[in-house]
Design a protein around this motif. Structure first.
Motif, PDB file in Angstrom:
ATOM      1  N   ASN A 215       0.816  -1.215   0.000  1.00  0.00           N
ATOM      2  CA  ASN A 215       0.000   0.000   0.000  1.00  0.00           C
ATOM      3  C   ASN A 215       0.855   1.274   0.000  1.00  0.00           C
ATOM      4  O   ASN A 215       0.394   2.334   0.405  1.00  0.00           O
ATOM      5  N   ALA A 216       2.085   1.172  -0.481  1.00  0.00           N
ATOM      6  CA  ALA A 216       3.007   2.310  -0.491  1.00  0.00           C
ATOM      7  C   ALA A 216       2.493   3.445  -1.367  1.00  0.00           C
ATOM      8  O   ALA A 216       1.773   3.220  -2.346  1.00  0.00           O
ATOM      9  N   LEU A 217       2.903   4.649  -0.998  1.00  0.00           N
ATOM     10  CA  LEU A 217       2.668   5.830  -1.831  1.00  0.00           C
ATOM     11  C   LEU A 217       4.011   6.495  -2.101  1.00  0.00           C
ATOM     12  O   LEU A 217       4.873   6.564  -1.224  1.00  0.00           O
ATOM     13  N   VAL A 218       4.160   6.990  -3.324  1.00  0.00           N
ATOM     14  CA  VAL A 218       5.360   7.704  -3.736  1.00  0.00           C
ATOM     15  C   VAL A 218       4.907   9.069  -4.241  1.00  0.00           C
ATOM     16  O   VAL A 218       4.150   9.154  -5.217  1.00  0.00           O
ATOM     17  N   VAL A 219       5.358  10.121  -3.551  1.00  0.00           N
ATOM     18  CA  VAL A 219       4.948  11.489  -3.863  1.00  0.00           C
ATOM     19  C   VAL A 219       6.121  12.175  -4.552  1.00  0.00           C
ATOM     20  O   VAL A 219       7.176  12.382  -3.950  1.00  0.00           O
ATOM     21  N   VAL A 220       5.929  12.490  -5.818  1.00  0.00           N
ATOM     22  CA  VAL A 220       6.939  13.183  -6.609  1.00  0.00           C
ATOM     23  C   VAL A 220       6.324  14.489  -7.099  1.00  0.00           C
ATOM     24  O   VAL A 220       5.094  14.636  -7.068  1.00  0.00           O
ATOM     25  N   PRO A 221       7.150  15.437  -7.533  1.00  0.00           N
ATOM     26  CA  PRO A 221       6.567  16.704  -7.966  1.00  0.00           C
ATOM     27  C   PRO A 221       5.433  16.509  -8.971  1.00  0.00           C
ATOM     28  O   PRO A 221       5.601  15.895 -10.023  1.00  0.00           O
TER      29      PRO A 221
ATOM     30  N   ALA B  15       1.809   1.934  -5.360  1.00  0.00           N
ATOM     31  CA  ALA B  15       2.925   1.018  -5.605  1.00  0.00           C
ATOM     32  C   ALA B  15       2.970   0.552  -7.061  1.00  0.00           C
ATOM     33  O   ALA B  15       4.030   0.582  -7.701  1.00  0.00           O
ATOM     34  N   GLU B  16       1.849   0.120  -7.602  1.00  0.00           N
ATOM     35  CA  GLU B  16       1.845  -0.388  -8.983  1.00  0.00           C
ATOM     36  C   GLU B  16       2.187   0.689 -10.002  1.00  0.00           C
ATOM     37  O   GLU B  16       2.934   0.442 -10.947  1.00  0.00           O
ATOM     38  N   ALA B  17       1.670   1.898  -9.812  1.00  0.00           N
ATOM     39  CA  ALA B  17       1.989   2.998 -10.730  1.00  0.00           C
ATOM     40  C   ALA B  17       3.471   3.352 -10.640  1.00  0.00           C
ATOM     41  O   ALA B  17       4.115   3.637 -11.653  1.00  0.00           O
ATOM     42  N   CYS B  18       4.034   3.318  -9.442  1.00  0.00           N
ATOM     43  CA  CYS B  18       5.460   3.602  -9.272  1.00  0.00           C
ATOM     44  C   CYS B  18       6.300   2.547  -9.977  1.00  0.00           C
ATOM     45  O   CYS B  18       7.264   2.879 -10.684  1.00  0.00           O
ATOM     46  N   ILE B  19       5.941   1.283  -9.818  1.00  0.00           N
ATOM     47  CA  ILE B  19       6.680   0.188 -10.457  1.00  0.00           C
ATOM     48  C   ILE B  19       6.660   0.349 -11.979  1.00  0.00           C
ATOM     49  O   ILE B  19       7.696   0.241 -12.642  1.00  0.00           O
ATOM     50  N   LYS B  20       5.502   0.658 -12.540  1.00  0.00           N
ATOM     51  CA  LYS B  20       5.395   0.852 -13.988  1.00  0.00           C
ATOM     52  C   LYS B  20       6.207   2.060 -14.448  1.00  0.00           C
ATOM     53  O   LYS B  20       6.859   2.023 -15.497  1.00  0.00           O
ATOM     54  N   THR B  21       6.167   3.132 -13.664  1.00  0.00           N
ATOM     55  CA  THR B  21       6.928   4.337 -14.003  1.00  0.00           C
ATOM     56  C   THR B  21       8.424   4.046 -14.007  1.00  0.00           C
ATOM     57  O   THR B  21       9.155   4.488 -14.902  1.00  0.00           O
ATOM     58  N   MET B  22       8.891   3.288 -13.018  1.00  0.00           N
ATOM     59  CA  MET B  22      10.318   2.971 -12.950  1.00  0.00           C
ATOM     60  C   MET B  22      10.744   2.069 -14.104  1.00  0.00           C
ATOM     61  O   MET B  22      11.849   2.211 -14.622  1.00  0.00           O
ATOM     62  N   ASP B  23       9.874   1.169 -14.521  1.00  0.00           N
ATOM     63  CA  ASP B  23      10.196   0.324 -15.673  1.00  0.00           C
ATOM     64  C   ASP B  23      10.319   1.149 -16.955  1.00  0.00           C
ATOM     65  O   ASP B  23      11.070   0.786 -17.850  1.00  0.00           O
ATOM     66  N   ALA B  24       9.591   2.264 -17.029  1.00  0.00           N
ATOM     67  CA  ALA B  24       9.608   3.109 -18.229  1.00  0.00           C
ATOM     68  C   ALA B  24      10.671   4.206 -18.172  1.00  0.00           C
ATOM     69  O   ALA B  24      10.874   4.906 -19.160  1.00  0.00           O
TER      70      ALA B  24
END
Length: 113
Positions: free
Chosen positions: A29-35, A41-50
């Motif tokens: 259930n992690a959240l990653v707050v970027v500008p 978590a799933e959106a962050c994982i996909k973003t890092m893969d891209a």
């Protein structure tokens, strides 16, 4: 135990990692707050893969904030260079111990301009 050295090693691994690295380290259930956005978590994982990897990274002025025996936050300044562009931010990551392993529950970045 959640030590400054252990958590900064995790932060450095994440900075060099891809989606698989984040999948292993993030809580479910992690959240990653970027500008400009908040990623689950799933959106962050996909973003890092891209995302292309950093050409170079630097970490300094790290501080540990103990919250409970099983949770702590690390706050530090980060600089990453990618394709000639430099990104500098103050980062904060909150970890919880799960089966003796630090897992990232909340990460936030404040860009330094």
């Amino acid at each position: 135990m959640l030590t400054l050295e252990r958590l900064m090693a995790s932060e450095m691994e994440l900075a060099a990692g891809d989606g698989a690295t984040y999948r292993r380290v993030l809580t479910e259930n992690a959240l990653v707050v970027v500008p400009g956005m908040v990623l689950d978590a799933e959106a962050c994982i996909k973003t890092m893969d891209a995302s292309p990897p950093w050409d170079s990274t630097q970490f300094w002025d790290a501080h540990l904030v103990r919250l409970t025996p099983d949770s702590a936050a690390v706050v530090y300044t980060f600089e990453g260079v990618r394709g000639g562009n430099t990104y500098r931010a103050v980062l904060s990551s909150t970890y919880v111990l799960r089966d003796g392993v630090p897992r990232l529950a909340l990460h936030q970045q404040t860009q330094v301009t």
